[in-house]
Motif scaffolding. Structure first.
Motif, PDB file in Angstrom:
ATOM      1  N   GLU A  80     114.945 -51.666 -47.210  1.00 37.28           N
ATOM      2  CA  GLU A  80     114.013 -51.735 -48.318  1.00 37.28           C
ATOM      3  C   GLU A  80     113.692 -53.186 -48.678  1.00 37.28           C
ATOM      4  O   GLU A  80     112.859 -53.444 -49.533  1.00 37.28           O
ATOM      5  CB  GLU A  80     114.573 -50.997 -49.529  1.00 37.28           C
ATOM      6  N   ASP A  81     114.376 -54.117 -48.011  1.00 36.98           N
ATOM      7  CA  ASP A  81     114.099 -55.528 -48.246  1.00 36.98           C
ATOM      8  C   ASP A  81     112.738 -55.878 -47.651  1.00 36.98           C
ATOM      9  O   ASP A  81     112.234 -55.221 -46.754  1.00 36.98           O
ATOM     10  CB  ASP A  81     115.170 -56.403 -47.579  1.00 36.98           C
ATOM     11  N   HIS A  82     112.167 -56.938 -48.169  1.00 40.87           N
ATOM     12  CA  HIS A  82     110.867 -57.394 -47.671  1.00 40.87           C
ATOM     13  C   HIS A  82     111.086 -58.450 -46.594  1.00 40.87           C
ATOM     14  O   HIS A  82     110.829 -59.630 -46.796  1.00 40.87           O
ATOM     15  CB  HIS A  82     110.016 -57.943 -48.813  1.00 40.87           C
ATOM     16  N   GLU A 109     110.167 -59.712 -40.454  1.00 39.74           N
ATOM     17  CA  GLU A 109     110.112 -58.969 -39.199  1.00 39.74           C
ATOM     18  C   GLU A 109     109.529 -57.569 -39.415  1.00 39.74           C
ATOM     19  O   GLU A 109     108.746 -57.083 -38.606  1.00 39.74           O
ATOM     20  CB  GLU A 109     111.504 -58.867 -38.565  1.00 39.74           C
ATOM     21  N   ILE A 110     109.920 -56.935 -40.506  1.00 43.42           N
ATOM     22  CA  ILE A 110     109.389 -55.602 -40.825  1.00 43.42           C
ATOM     23  C   ILE A 110     107.887 -55.698 -41.096  1.00 43.42           C
ATOM     24  O   ILE A 110     107.109 -54.848 -40.657  1.00 43.42           O
ATOM     25  CB  ILE A 110     110.136 -54.996 -42.032  1.00 43.42           C
ATOM     26  N   LYS A 111     107.479 -56.756 -41.798  1.00 36.99           N
ATOM     27  CA  LYS A 111     106.043 -56.944 -42.069  1.00 36.99           C
ATOM     28  C   LYS A 111     105.270 -57.099 -40.763  1.00 36.99           C
ATOM     29  O   LYS A 111     104.198 -56.522 -40.593  1.00 36.99           O
ATOM     30  CB  LYS A 111     105.838 -58.165 -42.955  1.00 36.99           C
ATOM     31  N   ARG A 112     105.827 -57.865 -39.829  1.00 36.27           N
ATOM     32  CA  ARG A 112     105.155 -58.063 -38.538  1.00 36.27           C
ATOM     33  C   ARG A 112     105.056 -56.752 -37.762  1.00 36.27           C
ATOM     34  O   ARG A 112     104.026 -56.477 -37.126  1.00 36.27           O
ATOM     35  CB  ARG A 112     105.884 -59.109 -37.717  1.00 36.27           C
ATOM     36  N   ILE A 113     106.106 -55.947 -37.799  1.00 36.30           N
ATOM     37  CA  ILE A 113     106.088 -54.660 -37.100  1.00 36.30           C
ATOM     38  C   ILE A 113     104.998 -53.763 -37.681  1.00 36.30           C
ATOM     39  O   ILE A 113     104.216 -53.150 -36.951  1.00 36.30           O
ATOM     40  CB  ILE A 113     107.473 -53.981 -37.189  1.00 36.30           C
ATOM     41  N   LYS A 114     104.921 -53.706 -38.994  1.00 35.86           N
ATOM     42  CA  LYS A 114     103.899 -52.883 -39.642  1.00 35.86           C
ATOM     43  C   LYS A 114     102.500 -53.415 -39.363  1.00 35.86           C
ATOM     44  O   LYS A 114     101.566 -52.635 -39.130  1.00 35.86           O
ATOM     45  CB  LYS A 114     104.144 -52.828 -41.154  1.00 35.86           C
ATOM     46  N   ASP A 115     102.352 -54.736 -39.375  1.00 43.26           N
ATOM     47  CA  ASP A 115     101.038 -55.322 -39.091  1.00 43.26           C
ATOM     48  C   ASP A 115     100.595 -55.055 -37.655  1.00 43.26           C
ATOM     49  O   ASP A 115      99.419 -54.805 -37.399  1.00 43.26           O
ATOM     50  CB  ASP A 115     101.062 -56.828 -39.352  1.00 43.26           C
ATOM     51  N   LEU A 116     101.531 -55.110 -36.718  1.00 44.24           N
ATOM     52  CA  LEU A 116     101.189 -54.837 -35.320  1.00 44.24           C
ATOM     53  C   LEU A 116     100.743 -53.391 -35.130  1.00 44.24           C
ATOM     54  O   LEU A 116      99.767 -53.121 -34.420  1.00 44.24           O
ATOM     55  CB  LEU A 116     102.379 -55.141 -34.413  1.00 44.24           C
TER      56      LEU A 116
END
Length: 119
Positions: A81-83, A86-93
């Motif tokens: 649940e942290d921001h 790497e998670i942002k990049r995965i979602k953006d891809l």
């Protein structure tokens, strides 16, 4: 004695996921409205089968990409649940795949429909 197959009902998990996406994901709901509009325009302008096939493939791929994107986003949110960047990049891809298909495929579909209507 009747023979019964034991185990999971094949297709039920896929149907549950599709129903979830239709009920909860506004993008999937929009795409279904676009499909309806496309077929209504096809009836009005008397599209041929090739144009219907092109539109069907385009919209099916769009919904498939959206389902993959949604599953990736849900999985990423489940993992942390942290921001994290790497998670942002995965979602953006994963969202980028939808953008590329939506932009180029949508442009192709619109131009093809316009060429058909304006001739």
């Amino acid at each position: 004695m009747k023979f019964k197959l034991r185990g999971p009902k094949f297709g039920s998990f896929g149907a549950d996921g599709l129903v979830f996406a239709i009920r909860k994901e506004r993008h999937v709901q929009r795409y279904l409205v676009f499909i309806l509009i496309f077929f209504i325009l096809g009836i009005i302008f008397d599209f041929n089968y090739n144009l219907y096939a092109l539109g069907l493939v385009y919209f099916l791929l769009l919904i498939i990409f959206e389902l993959f994107n949604t599953s990736i986003e849900i999985l990423c949110d489940f993992v942390t649940e942290d921001h994290a960047i790497e998670i942002k990049r995965i979602k953006d891809l994963s969202a980028g795949a939808i953008f590329v298909h939506g932009f180029f495929g949508g442009t192709l579909l619109v131009v093809t429909c316009l060429m058909y209507v304006l001739r």
